[in-house]
Scaffold this active site. Structure first.
Site, short mmCIF file in Angstrom:
data_model
loop_
_atom_site.label_atom_id
_atom_site.label_comp_id
_atom_site.label_asym_id
_atom_site.label_seq_id
_atom_site.Cartn_x
_atom_site.Cartn_y
_atom_site.Cartn_z
N SER A 1 -36.82 -39.17 -19.20
CA SER A 1 -36.43 -38.33 -20.34
C SER A 1 -37.63 -38.05 -21.25
CB SER A 1 -35.39 -39.04 -21.20
OG SER A 1 -34.22 -39.30 -20.49
N ILE A 2 -37.68 -36.82 -21.74
CA ILE A 2 -38.75 -36.47 -22.68
C ILE A 2 -38.62 -37.36 -23.94
CG2 ILE A 2 -39.71 -34.61 -24.08
CD1 ILE A 2 -38.65 -32.65 -21.86
N TYR B 1 -36.56 -24.01 -24.09
CA TYR B 1 -37.18 -23.51 -22.86
C TYR B 1 -37.29 -22.00 -22.93
CZ TYR B 1 -38.25 -22.48 -18.08
OH TYR B 1 -38.86 -22.00 -16.96
N TYR C 1 -31.19 -20.38 -14.68
CA TYR C 1 -31.06 -21.19 -15.91
C TYR C 1 -29.68 -21.00 -16.54
CZ TYR C 1 -33.25 -24.14 -19.43
OH TYR C 1 -33.58 -25.20 -20.24
P1 NAI Z 1 -32.45 -35.75 -20.06
O1 NAI Z 1 -31.29 -35.51 -19.14
O2 NAI Z 1 -33.23 -36.97 -19.87
O3 NAI Z 1 -31.97 -35.64 -21.59
C1 NAI Z 1 -30.85 -34.91 -22.02
C2 NAI Z 1 -30.11 -35.81 -23.00
O4 NAI Z 1 -29.02 -35.14 -23.66
C3 NAI Z 1 -29.50 -37.04 -22.31
O5 NAI Z 1 -30.04 -38.21 -22.88
C4 NAI Z 1 -28.03 -36.90 -22.60
O6 NAI Z 1 -27.34 -38.14 -22.67
C5 NAI Z 1 -28.08 -36.15 -23.94
N1 NAI Z 1 -26.77 -35.62 -24.31
C6 NAI Z 1 -25.95 -34.81 -23.57
N2 NAI Z 1 -24.81 -34.59 -24.24
C7 NAI Z 1 -24.92 -35.24 -25.43
C8 NAI Z 1 -24.05 -35.37 -26.56
N3 NAI Z 1 -22.85 -34.79 -26.60
N4 NAI Z 1 -24.48 -36.12 -27.62
C9 NAI Z 1 -25.68 -36.72 -27.60
N5 NAI Z 1 -26.55 -36.61 -26.56
C10 NAI Z 1 -26.16 -35.89 -25.49
O7 NAI Z 1 -33.39 -34.45 -19.86
P2 NAI Z 1 -34.65 -33.89 -20.67
O8 NAI Z 1 -35.28 -32.91 -19.76
O9 NAI Z 1 -35.45 -34.99 -21.23
O10 NAI Z 1 -33.96 -33.03 -21.82
C11 NAI Z 1 -34.32 -33.12 -23.17
C12 NAI Z 1 -34.38 -31.74 -23.81
O11 NAI Z 1 -35.50 -31.02 -23.29
C13 NAI Z 1 -33.15 -30.86 -23.58
O12 NAI Z 1 -32.89 -30.10 -24.75
C14 NAI Z 1 -33.65 -29.93 -22.48
O13 NAI Z 1 -32.91 -28.71 -22.42
C15 NAI Z 1 -35.07 -29.72 -22.95
N6 NAI Z 1 -35.98 -29.13 -21.96
C16 NAI Z 1 -36.07 -29.68 -20.72
C17 NAI Z 1 -36.87 -29.10 -19.76
C18 NAI Z 1 -36.90 -29.66 -18.37
O14 NAI Z 1 -37.34 -28.94 -17.45
N7 NAI Z 1 -36.52 -30.91 -18.17
C19 NAI Z 1 -37.70 -27.91 -20.05
C20 NAI Z 1 -37.58 -27.44 -21.42
C21 NAI Z 1 -36.73 -28.04 -22.33
#
Ligand code: NAI
Length: 275
Positions: free
Chosen positions: A21-22, A150, A160
């Protein structure tokens, strides 16, 4: 390498699910830079991920909160101020989810209940987080709030799906709320538009392998990693960027300003020759 950029600062980090996770990398980096924080995620994510390991490693407490529930967010903010011993300096919103993507519904065949759930989790939750912080006057002056976005918010990436619309909504909320947070509380609000990154949310996007490879070959500096995104976020939490606000900041190795790169052209040239 650490510069103590966040020494004495207190924050809340949303969205650390696992090591990829980021938000996870950001928490580790903020910790290395001297910041203290509370970790939070949806109650269901607590069972799926291993956030406890991260909490232990960074000496943080975990407060579960569904980011779509104002009640949960109020509890989170009140407890965080109490635990951290003062108002908040930085917040990371690292949350995204589309039910249409999860269920494999095509953009032209949406289930609108899923669409509504997706924008609530991915975009409106950011408004809810900020409104709770604002009403409780829980942010310190010159604090910094960041959400992750994004480039599908600006340009077409067919797979997407409705996350493109959710990200456009998210970026708009950052500007609209950022105005009031800036005017009234001297708090800055920005979104970081990050490269495709191999995380649970990222890999949920159909054709992610091709997507990430294409971005890598197009960007002059290559894709930005989760760790690099964490580093950039730390710079936005630090006092070195106090007058940066209402921005959508591309963190993508240059991808967003490219037309086509030599590598991508060569791949097409080879294909043409083989015909
Ligand atoms: P990740 O899957 O590790 O993180 C997403 C998080 O959102 C998870 O920890 C999840 O539990 C949380 N979440 C979902 N529903 C929720 C709720 N109702 N309440 C609280 N938390 C909730 O994936 P990642 O990639 O680290 O995502 C983090 C952010 O970065 C997101 O906004 C994603 O759209 C964005 N992003 C990701 C990219 C990618 O290619 N992975 C590119 C650009 C942006």
């Amino acid at each position: 390498m650490s510069y103590n950029l966040l020494k004495g600062k207190r924050g809340i980090i949303f969205g650390a699910l696992d090591e990829n996770s980021i938000a996870w990398k950001t928490a580790e980096t903020v910790h290395a830079e001297g910041g203290k924080f509370v970790l939070t995620n949806a109650p269901i994510a607590m069972r799926m991920g291993n956030i406890k390991d991260l909490a232990e490693k960074t000496g943080s407490e975990i407060i579960p909160a569904d980011a779509t529930s104002v009640e949960d967010l109020e509890n989170l903010v009140e407890k965080s101020v109490e635990i951290l011993g003062g108002k908040i300096d930085f917040v990371l919103h690292s949350i995204g989810m589309s039910v249409n993507v999860r269920k494999g519904n095509h953009y032209t065949d949406m289930n609108y209940d899923f669409t509504t759930k997706g924008w609530d989790v991915s975009a409106v939750s950011f408004h809810k987080v900020m409104q709770v912080l604002y009403k409780k006057d829980a942010m310190n002056e010159w604090g910094s709030i960041v959400a992750l976005s994004y480039m599908a918010a600006q340009r077409v990436f067919p797979d997407y799906n409705d996350m493109a619309d959710n990200k456009a909504y998210l970026e708009s909320i950052a500007r609209s709320f950022g105005y009031f947070f800036g005017k009234d509380k001297k708090v800055r609000v920005n979104t970081i538009s990050q490269s495709p990154t191999p995380t649970t949310a990222g890999q949920g996007v159909k054709g992610f392998g091709g997507f990430i490879a294409f971005a890598e070959k197009t960007s002059p500096l290559g894709n930005a990693t989760a760790q690099e995104c964490a580093n950039y976020t730390v710079s936005l939490f630090s006092d070195l960027t106090r007058k940066v606000t209402l921005q959508n900041l591309y963190h993508d190795g240059g991808f967003s300003n490219m037309g086509v790169s030599q590598e991508v052209m060569e791949a097409f040239d080879r294909n043409e020759e083989e015909k």
